[in-house]
Enzyme design. Structure first.
Site, short mmCIF file in Angstrom:
data_model
loop_
_atom_site.label_atom_id
_atom_site.label_comp_id
_atom_site.label_asym_id
_atom_site.label_seq_id
_atom_site.Cartn_x
_atom_site.Cartn_y
_atom_site.Cartn_z
N TYR A 1 0.81 -1.22 0.00
CA TYR A 1 0.00 0.00 0.00
C TYR A 1 0.84 1.26 0.00
CZ TYR A 1 -3.98 -3.05 1.05
OH TYR A 1 -4.94 -4.03 1.00
N ASP B 1 -11.29 -9.33 6.72
CA ASP B 1 -12.67 -9.32 6.19
C ASP B 1 -13.22 -10.74 6.15
OD1 ASP B 1 -12.60 -6.57 5.85
OD2 ASP B 1 -13.50 -6.65 3.86
N ASP C 1 -2.39 -18.52 1.77
CA ASP C 1 -3.49 -19.21 1.10
C ASP C 1 -4.09 -20.29 2.01
OD1 ASP C 1 -0.93 -20.19 0.78
OD2 ASP C 1 -1.22 -20.96 -1.24
N LYS D 1 3.98 -15.60 2.73
CA LYS D 1 3.97 -16.34 1.46
C LYS D 1 5.44 -16.59 1.11
CE LYS D 1 1.76 -18.00 -2.16
NZ LYS D 1 1.00 -19.25 -2.07
N ASP E 1 -5.44 -7.25 5.51
CA ASP E 1 -6.64 -6.58 5.01
C ASP E 1 -7.64 -7.63 4.54
OD1 ASP E 1 -8.39 -4.72 4.07
OD2 ASP E 1 -7.07 -3.85 2.56
#
Ligand code: NAD
Length: 367
Positions: A141, A251, A223, A191, A247
Site C-alpha cells: 500500500y 474481512d 493461502d 507467502k 486486510d
C-alpha cells in the site's frame, strides 16, 4: 481523567455509526466521572467535497493534538474512478501515516447469541476467539515505485511490496506482547514459498520470538490461512501478518463474528510515557453505500472500537469492559440490526446505540 478525542465521521454509514459510538462514549464518560473534549474533523469523500482533498491540513493538525482519534468510515461511489490521490481512501492512508500507527488489531469473537448468524456450522464457529495483528504502514500500500504508465498494449501498472527489518520487528513485538496476555500463541502468516519479502518477514519473526519463550509460534502460508480461518478458526489465538494479507484475512474472519458490522479495530502506534498508546479507532467495515442514510447499519463494530479506545489509549479497562458487557447483553436481548438476522423486526442503528447506553447504565447501577 480528561479524554481529548478527535471524531471523524467520514462518509456513508460512517456518519451513522459514529453518532451512536459518540453517544456511548459520552454516556460512559459521564457515568464514570471522566470529562471528554471532542473535536470533529473532515476525512474522505466529505473532505474532498468541502476542501478538495481527502485529508485536509486542519484534520492533520487536529489528529496530532488529540489523545485518540475515532473514525467512522470513508468512501463514496462517485469517486470510484477518480485518480488515487483524489479518492476518499487516500485520506485513510494519510491519517494512519500521520499518526504513525503501525499495528492494526482486529479482535474476532463468536458471540453465543450470534452463532446462527454465521453462515458457517455452529460447531466450527462456537468458541472462536482470535485477534488479527496486521502491519499497517508498510507493504504494497505504501511501497514505491508505484503507478500506471504507458499506453495501449504496453500500458503497465506497478506496486512494490517492501518491508524493513525494523518495521517487522516492532509489529512482531506487539503481537507477542498481546499473546502474553491471551492464550500465548502466535501464528505468523506469510507467502515465503514465493516472496522474498515474506522470507525476511519469517526470519525476523523467528528472531523476535526468541525473546518470548513462553509463547508458541507457528507459521502458515496465506493461502492455507484463508482456508483454515473458516475450517478450524479455534486453532488461532494471535494471527500476525503484513498489510495486504491482513486486510483480506480480517474481512474473511468477519463471517466468524456473524457480520462485518460487528468488528472493531484499533490501530496503535507509539507508547506514551504514561503507558497509553497513540491510537486510531474505527470499525472494520466501510461506508456501505448500499445501506447508507437508512438508519440500518450495525453500530456495534464502532461501539466496540470505543471500548478498545478506552482500553488501549486511556488504560480504562473497567469502562471498556462495561461496554463489551453491554454489547453482549444487547446481543442476548435480540434487539439487533438486520445484518444479524434477528427473529423479530430488526432494530435501527440508533435503537441499538440507545440499548447499549441503557445496558451500560444497568451495569453501572449494579456496581
Ligand atoms: P463495506 O464494508 O462498506 O460493505 C460491504 C457489505 O457489508 C455491504 O453489503 C454493506 O451493506 C455491509 N455492511 C458493512 N458494514 C455494515 C454495518 N455496519 N451494518 C450492516 N451491514 C454492513 O465494503 P465495500 O462495499 O467493499 O466498500 C464500500 C466503500 O467503503 C468503498 O468506497 C470502500 O473503499 C470503502 N471502505 C472503507 C473502509 C474504511 O473506511 N476503513 C474500509 C473498507 C471499505
Amino acid at each position: 481523567m480528561n479524554l481529548k478525542i478527535l471524531v471523524l465521521p467520514g462518509d456513508g454509514i460512517g456518519v451513522e455509526v459514529t453518532r451512536e459510538a459518540v453517544k456511548v462514549l459520552r454516556h460512559v464518560a459521564e457515568a464514570s466521572g471522566h470529562t471528554i473534549t471532542l473535536s470533529e474533523g473532515l476525512l474522505g469523500g466529505i473532505a474532498i467535497h468541502k476542501t478538495g482533498t481527502p485529508f485536509p491540513e486542519e484534520t492533520q493538525k487536529l489528529a496530532l493534538e488529540a489523545d485518540a482519534t475515532f473514525l467512522g468510515a470513508v468512501g463514496l461511489p462517485e469517486f470510484d474512478s477518480a485518480p488515487p490521490e483524489k479518492r476518499p481512501e487516500r485520506g485513510l492512508l494519510g491519517i494512519r501515516k500521520t499518526l504513525q500507527v503501525y499495528a492494526n488489531l482486529r479482535p474476532v469473537r463468536s458471540y453465543k447469541a450470534l452463532i446462527d448468524s454465521s453462515p458457517l456450522k455452529n460447531e466450527l464457529v462456537d468458541g472462536t476467539d482470535l485477534i488479527i495483528v496486521r502491519e499497517l504502514t508498510g507493504g504494497l500500500y505504501y511501497g514505491t515505485p508505484r503507478g500506471i504508465s504507458g499506453t495501449g498494449p504496453e500500458e503497465r501498472a506497478v506496486n512494490t511490496m517492501t518491508y524493513t527489518r525494523s518495521e517487522i520487528e516492532r509489529v512482531t513485538h506487539m503481537a507477542f506482547q498481546l499473546a502474553m496476555k491471551r492464550r500465548k500463541k502466535v501464528t505468523s502468516v506469510d507467502k515465503s514459498n514465493v516472496l522474498e519479502n515474506s522470507q525476511l518477514w519469517r526470519r525476523v519473526v523467528i528472531e523476535v520470538a526468541a525473546h518470548y519463550p513462553d509463547v508458541a509460534l507457528d507459521h502458515i502460508l496465506v493461502d492455507n490461512c484463508a482456508m483454515q480461518l473458516v475450517l478450524t478458526p479455534k486453532r488461532f489465538d494471535v494471527v500476525l501478518t503484513e498489510n495486504l494479507f491482513g486486510d483480506i484475512l480480517s474481512d474473511e474472519a468477519a463471517v466468524l463474528a456473524g457480520s462485518i458490522g460487528m468488528l472493531p479495530s484499533a490501530s496503535i502506534g507509539a507508547q506514551r510515557p504514561s503507558g497509553a498508546w497513540v491510537g486510531l479507532y474505527e470499525p472494520v467495515h466501510g461506508s456501505a453505500p448500499d445501506i447508507a442514510g437508512q438508519n440500518k447499519a450495525n453500530p456495534l463494530g464502532a461501539i466496540g472500537s470505543i471500548a478498545a479506545m478506552l482500553e488501549y489509549s486511556f488504560g480504562l479497562t473497567a469502562e471498556a469492559n462495561a461496554v463489551y458487557k453491554a454489547i453482549e447483553g444487547v446481543l442476548d436481548s435480540g434487539r439487533v440490526t438486520a445484518d444479524l438476522k434477528p427473529k423479530g423486526a430488526p432494530a435501527t442503528t440508533s435503537e441499538v446505540g440507545d440499548a447499549i447506553c441503557q445496558a451500560v447504565a444497568v451495569l453501572e447501577s449494579r456496581k
